[in-house]
Design a protein around this motif. Sequence first.
Motif, PDB file in Angstrom:
ATOM      1  N   GLU B  35       0.844  -1.196   0.000  1.00  0.00           N
ATOM      2  CA  GLU B  35       0.000   0.000   0.000  1.00  0.00           C
ATOM      3  C   GLU B  35       0.878   1.243   0.000  1.00  0.00           C
ATOM      4  N   LEU B  36       0.600   2.118  -0.948  1.00  0.00           N
ATOM      5  CA  LEU B  36       1.310   3.390  -1.010  1.00  0.00           C
ATOM      6  C   LEU B  36       0.397   4.449  -0.407  1.00  0.00           C
ATOM      7  N   VAL B  37       0.880   5.128   0.599  1.00  0.00           N
ATOM      8  CA  VAL B  37       0.063   6.124   1.293  1.00  0.00           C
ATOM      9  C   VAL B  37       0.668   7.505   1.078  1.00  0.00           C
ATOM     10  N   ASN B  38      -0.035   8.296   0.294  1.00  0.00           N
ATOM     11  CA  ASN B  38       0.350   9.686   0.043  1.00  0.00           C
ATOM     12  C   ASN B  38       1.824   9.812  -0.368  1.00  0.00           C
ATOM     13  N   VAL B  39       2.213   8.997  -1.318  1.00  0.00           N
ATOM     14  CA  VAL B  39       3.627   8.930  -1.722  1.00  0.00           C
ATOM     15  C   VAL B  39       3.956  10.012  -2.757  1.00  0.00           C
ATOM     16  N   SER B  40       5.013  10.727  -2.477  1.00  0.00           N
ATOM     17  CA  SER B  40       5.518  11.737  -3.428  1.00  0.00           C
ATOM     18  C   SER B  40       6.998  11.492  -3.643  1.00  0.00           C
ATOM     19  N   HIS B  41       7.437  11.864  -4.820  1.00  0.00           N
ATOM     20  CA  HIS B  41       8.878  11.761  -5.069  1.00  0.00           C
ATOM     21  C   HIS B  41       9.315  12.898  -5.980  1.00  0.00           C
ATOM     22  N   SER B  42      10.458  13.450  -5.618  1.00  0.00           N
ATOM     23  CA  SER B  42      10.971  14.539  -6.473  1.00  0.00           C
ATOM     24  C   SER B  42      12.453  14.315  -6.747  1.00  0.00           C
ATOM     25  N   TYR B  43      12.855  14.727  -7.945  1.00  0.00           N
ATOM     26  CA  TYR B  43      14.263  14.720  -8.323  1.00  0.00           C
ATOM     27  C   TYR B  43      14.726  16.171  -8.277  1.00  0.00           C
ATOM     28  N   ASP B  47       9.057  17.612  -9.352  1.00  0.00           N
ATOM     29  CA  ASP B  47       8.192  16.630  -8.693  1.00  0.00           C
ATOM     30  C   ASP B  47       7.777  15.563  -9.700  1.00  0.00           C
ATOM     31  N   ALA B  48       8.212  14.341  -9.450  1.00  0.00           N
ATOM     32  CA  ALA B  48       7.876  13.243 -10.361  1.00  0.00           C
ATOM     33  C   ALA B  48       6.559  12.596  -9.971  1.00  0.00           C
ATOM     34  N   LEU B  49       6.303  12.504  -8.692  1.00  0.00           N
ATOM     35  CA  LEU B  49       5.048  11.928  -8.201  1.00  0.00           C
ATOM     36  C   LEU B  49       4.497  12.814  -7.096  1.00  0.00           C
ATOM     37  N   LYS B  50       3.156  12.942  -7.106  1.00  0.00           N
ATOM     38  CA  LYS B  50       2.553  13.814  -6.083  1.00  0.00           C
ATOM     39  C   LYS B  50       1.392  13.088  -5.410  1.00  0.00           C
ATOM     40  N   ASN B  77       9.530   2.076  -9.797  1.00  0.00           N
ATOM     41  CA  ASN B  77      10.753   1.925  -8.987  1.00  0.00           C
ATOM     42  C   ASN B  77      10.457   2.019  -7.494  1.00  0.00           C
ATOM     43  N   ILE B  78       9.486   2.830  -7.149  1.00  0.00           N
ATOM     44  CA  ILE B  78       9.106   2.929  -5.729  1.00  0.00           C
ATOM     45  C   ILE B  78       8.411   1.642  -5.289  1.00  0.00           C
ATOM     46  N   ILE B  79       7.553   1.126  -6.141  1.00  0.00           N
ATOM     47  CA  ILE B  79       6.849  -0.126  -5.799  1.00  0.00           C
ATOM     48  C   ILE B  79       7.847  -1.270  -5.630  1.00  0.00           C
ATOM     49  N   SER B  80       8.856  -1.305  -6.505  1.00  0.00           N
ATOM     50  CA  SER B  80       9.815  -2.429  -6.454  1.00  0.00           C
ATOM     51  C   SER B  80      10.864  -2.260  -5.360  1.00  0.00           C
ATOM     52  N   GLY B  81      10.891  -1.096  -4.734  1.00  0.00           N
ATOM     53  CA  GLY B  81      11.886  -0.875  -3.684  1.00  0.00           C
ATOM     54  C   GLY B  81      13.195  -0.329  -4.207  1.00  0.00           C
ATOM     55  N   GLU B  82      13.227   0.004  -5.468  1.00  0.00           N
ATOM     56  CA  GLU B  82      14.435   0.545  -6.087  1.00  0.00           C
ATOM     57  C   GLU B  82      14.669   1.999  -5.656  1.00  0.00           C
ATOM     58  N   LEU B  83      13.571   2.709  -5.448  1.00  0.00           N
ATOM     59  CA  LEU B  83      13.636   4.110  -5.019  1.00  0.00           C
ATOM     60  C   LEU B  83      12.918   4.264  -3.687  1.00  0.00           C
ATOM     61  N   ARG B  84      13.441   5.154  -2.877  1.00  0.00           N
ATOM     62  CA  ARG B  84      12.753   5.471  -1.633  1.00  0.00           C
ATOM     63  C   ARG B  84      11.989   6.785  -1.861  1.00  0.00           C
ATOM     64  N   PRO B  85      10.707   6.834  -1.574  1.00  0.00           N
ATOM     65  CA  PRO B  85       9.963   8.073  -1.838  1.00  0.00           C
ATOM     66  C   PRO B  85      10.431   9.202  -0.927  1.00  0.00           C
ATOM     67  N   THR B  86      10.387  10.416  -1.460  1.00  0.00           N
ATOM     68  CA  THR B  86      10.807  11.550  -0.633  1.00  0.00           C
ATOM     69  C   THR B  86       9.751  11.895   0.408  1.00  0.00           C
ATOM     70  N   PHE B  87       8.528  11.471   0.158  1.00  0.00           N
ATOM     71  CA  PHE B  87       7.461  11.717   1.140  1.00  0.00           C
ATOM     72  C   PHE B  87       6.434  10.579   1.059  1.00  0.00           C
ATOM     73  N   GLY B  88       5.824  10.293   2.187  1.00  0.00           N
ATOM     74  CA  GLY B  88       4.782   9.266   2.205  1.00  0.00           C
ATOM     75  C   GLY B  88       5.289   7.923   2.706  1.00  0.00           C
ATOM     76  N   ASN B  89       4.368   7.000   2.837  1.00  0.00           N
ATOM     77  CA  ASN B  89       4.709   5.684   3.399  1.00  0.00           C
ATOM     78  C   ASN B  89       4.385   4.558   2.424  1.00  0.00           C
ATOM     79  N   ILE B  90       5.170   3.500   2.552  1.00  0.00           N
ATOM     80  CA  ILE B  90       4.861   2.269   1.821  1.00  0.00           C
ATOM     81  C   ILE B  90       4.654   1.183   2.881  1.00  0.00           C
ATOM     82  N   VAL B  91       3.500   0.583   2.846  1.00  0.00           N
ATOM     83  CA  VAL B  91       3.184  -0.441   3.843  1.00  0.00           C
ATOM     84  C   VAL B  91       3.160  -1.805   3.159  1.00  0.00           C
TER      85      VAL B  91
END
Lengths: 280, 244
Positions: B35-43, B47-50, B77-91
């Motif tokens: 489960e991705l909870v409010n996941v954001s990622h930026s380079y 902002d790549a994901l919001k 990449n976030i789902i596979s664990g390759e990237l750590r999101p800059t914000f939010g949780n992965i359960v």
Amino acid sequence: MFYLRFLWAQFKVMPGKFIVVIVLPWILVSILKMLPILSEKIGHSFSAKHPASYVNLVCSDDELAKFLKMKVQALPLIGKIEEYAIANIQNTINKTLSDLEIDSVHSDDLKKMVGLKIFFDQKVSEKEFELIKGHLGRLTMSMGPQSAPAQGAREIIWGPFVQSQRSQTYVDYLDWAIYGVVFSLLYLVWLLNFLSVKHLLVRSIYLIERYQRRLRVYPKVMLIFISLNLFVGSRLINKNIISSDLLHMRSEFMPILFYLAFMFCTTLATLELQRPWKKA
Amino acid sequence: MIKDQSFASLGAHHSRARFFGQEQGQLAASPVLLELVNVSHSYGKIDALKGINLQIRGSEFIFLTGASGAGKSTLLNIISGELRPTFGNIVNGRENLFVTQVFQDLKLIENVSVLDNLRMANDPTIYRSDREFMNVLIEMGKVFGVYDAFNRRINSLNGGLKQKVAIMRALLPGPNLLVADEPTSSLDFESAKKLFDVLTYYNSKRTVSIVWASHNRELVRKFSGKMIHLEKGLLVHSGHACFI
């Protein structure tokens, strides 16, 4: 077993480079062992151009020379002491006496004489030198007439005190500098070879971690790789392909030290490079 | 931001799901894998994901669509664990969740054989012996049409075969979740469809959840299952393909 098989599979991809990476450090260490000879030669030519503070003295007999050498070594400010080689005693003393314009020494006495060259570890003032000179004079007297040779009393003939700004420790620094330069060059050669092997290993380890339920594969592979390296090295030593002196710490410890530095620096470098590949 | 709509759409489209081999209510019964909870990622400043909220359930087949630069690869990449999101949780919904990935650049070792590449996936927790692994490998190789190329080097294969090898490698360790970033980009529609059918088989029979990012509109059109659409890093559609 898995890790050995993994390394074997990687070895088969680029056997030549693997052999170079595993064997080269040992060959390089063998080469490093030859450095003291080079260092000594360079050191001598360096000393010839920039001599340290020293004084020459001629002892009337070998017993006195040995006694004084032992006593002088215990004194502060003293660097190394050179005793003139037996074969060269005649020529050296002749030259020294000639420099001092002393011609009246009997040839039989001359054969018994032993020359000492005392280097000072630090800059020594005239006053300090006089104190040392007086001390050695008293020591010579303290040997006593009962043990003196029948032909005459024991005595020391002092040569001029040569003062220099350079201390004897420069020679040691030079040793380290040469080691440092050679080590850096050899390390670079090895690292260049290692990088291509490392590239293959890191890629494969990454894929193993991605497609198998295994963790911390990288440190385990590195540990086995280094162990294999040491094993191969010891086999080479057993077969006398490389010097067995490497195993003994009584030989110069520097090659061992630099070998460990090889492994340590490279492990650190590759760990750093591997970091971006790690799973989040 | 649109919340995950899989439950809402399920009731209305159960007949279509049954057509594709999924029994009514199967999705609802499957436990949440990730489960991705409010996941954001930026380079940097981009902002790549919001604020992505997403649930991936067991045996779920999800199509991920979106234009180039929409954030598909980042999300995968976030789902596979390759990237750590800059914000939010992965359960993680289950212990020892194992995710494999088919990378966009495939990440195959070029100068070794197909077999050696596939051996990377010989996971001892799944296969008790090399023989067992080889049996599965040969069977899968025949299904994918790669069997004859087992001894060829990767750099001698065409793009389509390489992609098949990469997919096989991701399937062999029996993952709970497979993430594929445009795995059929080098294939024609027929080949892509065949591959899709094979993956559907693994999804339904081997209970492998699959997240598939694709530009292939024809393939997406034929697809029935959960679909996610990204636009400029935002999840704008999520739900059953027919519903969307």
